[in-house]
Design a protein around this motif. Structure first.
Motif, PDB file in Angstrom:
ATOM      1  N   VAL A  19     -33.386 -79.783   9.964  1.00 31.52           N
ATOM      2  CA  VAL A  19     -32.375 -78.894   9.409  1.00 31.52           C
ATOM      3  C   VAL A  19     -31.172 -78.925  10.328  1.00 31.52           C
ATOM      4  CG1 VAL A  19     -31.785 -76.552   8.702  1.00 31.52           C
ATOM      5  CG2 VAL A  19     -34.123 -77.365   8.426  1.00 31.52           C
ATOM      6  N   ARG A  20     -30.013 -79.234   9.742  1.00 31.27           N
ATOM      7  CA  ARG A  20     -28.787 -79.297  10.539  1.00 31.27           C
ATOM      8  C   ARG A  20     -27.773 -78.306   9.982  1.00 31.27           C
ATOM      9  NH1 ARG A  20     -30.419 -84.710  10.915  1.00 31.27           N
ATOM     10  NH2 ARG A  20     -29.805 -85.181   8.779  1.00 31.27           N
ATOM     11  N   PHE A  21     -27.129 -77.575  10.890  1.00 22.72           N
ATOM     12  CA  PHE A  21     -26.027 -76.694  10.495  1.00 22.72           C
ATOM     13  C   PHE A  21     -24.772 -77.238  11.131  1.00 22.72           C
ATOM     14  CE2 PHE A  21     -28.719 -73.783   8.515  1.00 22.72           C
ATOM     15  CZ  PHE A  21     -29.767 -73.408   9.357  1.00 22.72           C
ATOM     16  N   GLY A  22     -23.973 -77.971  10.358  1.00 16.91           N
ATOM     17  CA  GLY A  22     -22.802 -78.590  10.953  1.00 16.91           C
ATOM     18  C   GLY A  22     -23.259 -79.539  12.024  1.00 16.91           C
ATOM     19  N   THR A  52     -35.929 -70.941  11.631  1.00 14.82           N
ATOM     20  CA  THR A  52     -35.377 -71.898  10.675  1.00 14.82           C
ATOM     21  C   THR A  52     -36.497 -72.716  10.043  1.00 14.82           C
ATOM     22  OG1 THR A  52     -33.488 -72.045  12.171  1.00 14.82           O
ATOM     23  CG2 THR A  52     -33.567 -73.604  10.353  1.00 14.82           C
ATOM     24  N   GLN A  61     -34.563 -71.764   3.118  1.00 15.33           N
ATOM     25  CA  GLN A  61     -33.632 -72.705   3.736  1.00 15.33           C
ATOM     26  C   GLN A  61     -33.967 -74.100   3.230  1.00 15.33           C
ATOM     27  OE1 GLN A  61     -31.026 -72.351   6.144  1.00 15.33           O
ATOM     28  NE2 GLN A  61     -30.772 -74.508   5.631  1.00 15.33           N
ATOM     29  N   SER A  64     -32.402 -80.465   5.629  1.00 15.23           N
ATOM     30  CA  SER A  64     -31.382 -81.501   5.574  1.00 15.23           C
ATOM     31  C   SER A  64     -32.011 -82.880   5.413  1.00 15.23           C
ATOM     32  CB  SER A  64     -30.525 -81.497   6.842  1.00 15.23           C
ATOM     33  OG  SER A  64     -30.120 -80.209   7.161  1.00 15.23           O
TER      34      SER A  64
END
Lengths: 249, 287, 296
Positions: A19-22, A52, A61, A64
């Motif tokens: 999972v990537r946030f930006g 997460t 969630q 990614s």
């Protein structure tokens, strides 16, 4: 460790889950396997990505990259209620209960989704017995103490008779006695092939209930094994105390 | 078509939207309060201007000093008497401010009657090539720009603005640091009201002062502010630009009603694509 | 609630119902006609109490369904279809509209204030569009839509072949009010109603239990629209007229006082009947992060 089961038989099986946030990688290629009937604790320092990862399992969630299998089904892109209907019970980090409803009404709503469609009244009675909250049955949830609300939330989870239970910090903010009681409750949830995954900070609590422990650090799995071995591991200790030399073994 | 003229009209349309929405945006963006009496703040500002000028006061003084002061006071009173009891209860706030709006319209009608009162727009007109427009339109654009820049500057570069932003982000923390949060709320609401009063006064020479003038603006302002999202200034500017442009283009091409419908339709589309408003998705870190 | 007061409740309700109907024989016709519109708006208010109070949906669009019901009734009644079909259409058209709008809103995960704005704009768009369809080209069957002029001469409701006079229309409205109230009370107590209340309290928790919040909200929205449509048809039959101003939110403003029955506080004296008809929906809890003191 026992022989690996096929992905179909596992309660949880993730493949290279990320999972990537930006630019921030919160969960980094995690391969997690939890067998049916197992009780697993997920630990790690703050910011390790536990919550997460937890949210990708509940459907809150979207990953990614990578795949998530819950109870044999691939759940990428599933809505939260679709995952819940597979037989998953969730207790969120911030207590999510129906503040304006009574304990009885809340449990009835939960019992309405019992897996075997048992009559709502008897399920609610049983759960209230197990929680020992019969006395506050008619009280509004918003009026209960923090610990009682957490237990009602556990009760709602139980009332659906889930096959996989996901608990995010079930003893956060609890007193010593409340923590002990919660440990009892969680241990009594085991049985009938029910898998339980608990995200926790409190090490004494983890020692009390866990068989196997997975340590997350910076989004990736650092160690995975029996609770005593993992907690005695010097790398794990360093990571918790903030010493960075042993990261990414 | 002459593009310079068109651009001028587009900028004007955007400026009008910004002017009528900014006060509401500050109150909604900072405090999450939906103030349905916003239109009446515009109306009171307009009446203040007209009455002051008729009483002999200089029009610029009335417009930039008296009107904001009067409406700011009204806003302060409204916050202290009603709004502060309803924080966190959006439904109750909507109903209460709607009631206040009806009451204010009734009061104005009783005090001033139905007929429109006016003031001549000052400054005269200018010619550009074959095209003629009034300097007042330029003034409106200038005032809108000044208000946006001024508000941004206050929030970003002054201590007051910082305290206000801190309180809105986390009031218990601000209180723990010794800030009087209840005073911050009151002053923020008053500031939003004052800006709306100024806007109403600036527009009064164009529209006249009538008790129901606010209702013509409140829904458009409401839609602009909500579509803009939680960040007051950026959201309002971006939403106004989009709505103003589309509405003006469609009005030129068809009718004013079509322009209004186009604005509404665009709002629906934008909110469908960005369910938390524009600044819920883009420019999230802006003011 | 103490047992003594609780014991009085059924008696109080019985008296209220008797008063509601008894008034028809006690007051003069002019007053009865005015009371009739309060009863009709109370039905609209009940639909709002359902959608706003029970489900926590901030819809500014109830007046849309009110207007659709009014226009559907007017157009069909004037086209010679009987009251049954006209009233049926007054229920169906708002339901269809609500299904469409609701799908767009709830499956698009739009909520609280943003949902309010979209429903508000929808009511305004519809208002503007209906306003412009004047001129004899805009006809549905034999009926000119009339644009801003509206549609005059809407026939009254006829039951069993007999047209209802003012007093009889009042009794019908009162009966429908009682029926809608009883129906909604039952709905709120049912499984579906309990789940909707849970979704209002904490949507995430309801979904984590396996309930599809979108479908439940759509269901309530549609039911609310049907009730609003019924009120609209009654209003059209009552006034013999329907115009575009039944559509936008200023019509809602009148019954917004009635909507205060969502909260246990009574307001607006003219809507005393609406307060009587309150569903007893629990005190509204927006459940949205709103206002100062709430980090957002």
């Amino acid at each position: 460790m026992s022989a690996p089961a096929s992905p179909q038989d596992l309660a949880i099986h993730t493949e290279d889950l990320s999972v990537r946030f930006g630019g921030v990688v919160a969960v980094d290629r995690v391969n997690l396997s939890v067998a049916r009937g197992e009780l697993r604790c997920l630990i790690g320092p703050n910011g390790a990505g536990k919550s997460t990862l937890f949210k990708t399992l509940t459907g809150q969630q979207a990953p990614s990259a990578g795949r998530v299998r819950i109870l044999g089904r691939e759940v990428n892109g599933f809505e939260r209620h679709e995952i819940a209907r597979l037989g998953v019970g969730v207790k969120t980090q911030v207590s999510s209960v129906f503040d304006g409803l009574t304990v009885d009404a809340s449990l009835r709503v939960a019992a309405g989704r019992h897996r075997a469609r048992r009559p709502v009244g008897s399920v609610v009675d049983e759960v209230l017995d197990q929680l020992r909250l019969g006395a506050v049955r008619r009280r509004q949830l918003g009026a209960l103490s923090h610990g009682q609300r957490q237990w009602v939330e556990l009760g709602m989870v139980l009332a659906t008779d889930p096959r996989l239970v996901l608990l995010d910090e079930p003893v956060a903010g609890m007193s010593e006695e409340e923590t002990a009681r919660t440990a009892e409750l969680i241990l009594s949830m085991r049985g009938a092939g029910r898998a339980i995954v608990v995200v926790e900070h409190d090490m004494r609590f983890v020692r009390r209930i866990a068989e196997r422990v997975t340590v997350l650090h910076r989004g990736a799995v650092l160690r995975d094994g029996a609770v005593d071995a993992v907690l005695a591991d010097p790398v794990v200790r360093d990571v918790y105390l903030g010493r960075e030399e042993h990261v990414r073994a | 078509m002459d593009y310079a003229v068109l651009s001028f009209h587009l900028v004007y349309a955007i400026a009008l939207l910004v002017l009528t929405s900014l006060g509401l945006a500050i109150v909604f963006g900072m405090m999450r309060v939906v103030n349905f009496a916003h239109g009446e703040f515009l109306m009171i500002g307009g009446y203040t201007l007209v009455l002051s000028v008729q009483a002999g006061l200089n029009i610029w003084l009335a417009m930039f000093v008296v009107a904001p002061a009067v409406v700011g006071l009204v806003g302060y009173a409204l916050e202290r008497l009603i709004i502060r009891h309803l924080y966190g209860r959006m439904l109750d706030t909507i109903l209460a401010t709607w009631g206040v709006s009806l009451a204010l319209i009734g009061l104005a009608t009783w005090a001033f009657g139905f007929q429109q009162r006016g003031v001549v727009a000052p400054l005269g007109s200018f010619t550009l090539g074959g095209y003629r427009d009034s300097w007042y339109s330029v003034l409106i654009i200038a005032v809108a720009t000044a208000l946006v820049l001024g508000t941004w500057w206050v929030l970003r570069h002054t201590r007051t603005g910082l305290l206000a932003r801190g309180t809105m982000q986390n009031a218990p923390m601000a209180e723990a640091l010794g800030m009087n949060t209840s005073r911050v709320y009151a002053w923020t609401f008053a500031a939003g009201a004052a800006i709306s009063g100024l806007a109403g006064a600036v527009m009064a020479p164009l529209t006249g002062a009538v008790p129901t003038i606010g209702t013509a603006y409140v829904t458009r302002a409401f839609i602009t502010v909500i579509t803009g999202g939680a960040n007051a200034i950026t959201g309002t500017v971006v939403a106004s630009s989009l709505f103003g442009t589309l509405s003006e283009l469609v009005t030129r091409w068809a009718t004013p009603v079509a322009g209004h419908v186009a604005l509404l339709a665009l709002a629906v589309v934008l909110l469908r694509l960005m369910p938390s408003g524009i600044t819920g998705r883009f420019f999230r870190r802006s003011l | 609630m103490s047992a003594r007061i609780a014991g009085f409740k059924p008696l109080a309700w019985a008296l209220a119902v008797v008063a509601l109907f008894g008034v028809a024989w006690l007051v003069d016709l002019a007053t009865l006609v005015t009371l009739n519109v309060y009863v009709i708006l109370s039905i609209l208010a009940l639909s709002m109490a359902l959608v706003w109070g029970v489900a926590g949906i901030f819809s500014f669009g109830q007046s849309v369904f009110f207007g659709l019901g009014a226009y559907a009734y007017a157009v069909l009644a004037l086209n010679g279809q009987g009251s049954a079909i006209a009233l049926g259409a007054a229920l169906l058209l708002p339901v269809a509209g609500a299904a469409l709008m609701g799908y767009f809103l709830f499956y698009g995960r739009i909520s609280d204030v943003y949902l309010g704005v979209i429903t508000l704009t929808a009511s305004l768009i519809l208002f503007h569009l209906v306003n412009t369809v004047s001129g004899s080209d805009f006809r549905l069957g034999a009926v000119a839509l009339g644009g801003y002029n509206g549609i005059p001469g809407v026939p009254p409701i006829a039951l069993f072949g007999q047209e209802l006079d003012f007093a009889q229309l009042y009794l019908l409205s009162a009966a429908l009010l009682v029926l809608v109230y009883a129906g909604l009370k039952g709905l709120v107590r049912s499984r579906f109603g309990q789940v909707v209340a849970a979704i209002r309290e904490h949507e995430l928790r309801a979904e984590l239990l396996g309930y599809d919040a979108r479908a439940h909200k759509l269901g309530v929205f549609v039911i609310g629209a049907a009730i609003a449509g019924l009120a609209g048809a009654l209003h059209a039959a009552w006034g013999g007229f329907v115009g575009p101003d039944v559509l936008p939110t200023w019509c809602w403003a009148r019954s917004s006082c009635c909507a205060c029955c969502c909260c246990p506080r009574a307001c607006c004296p003219g809507c005393a009947s609406a307060y009587r008809a309150a569903t007893g929906a629990p005190h509204e809890r927006p459940g949205i992060p709103a206002g100062p003191g709430h980090p957002h």
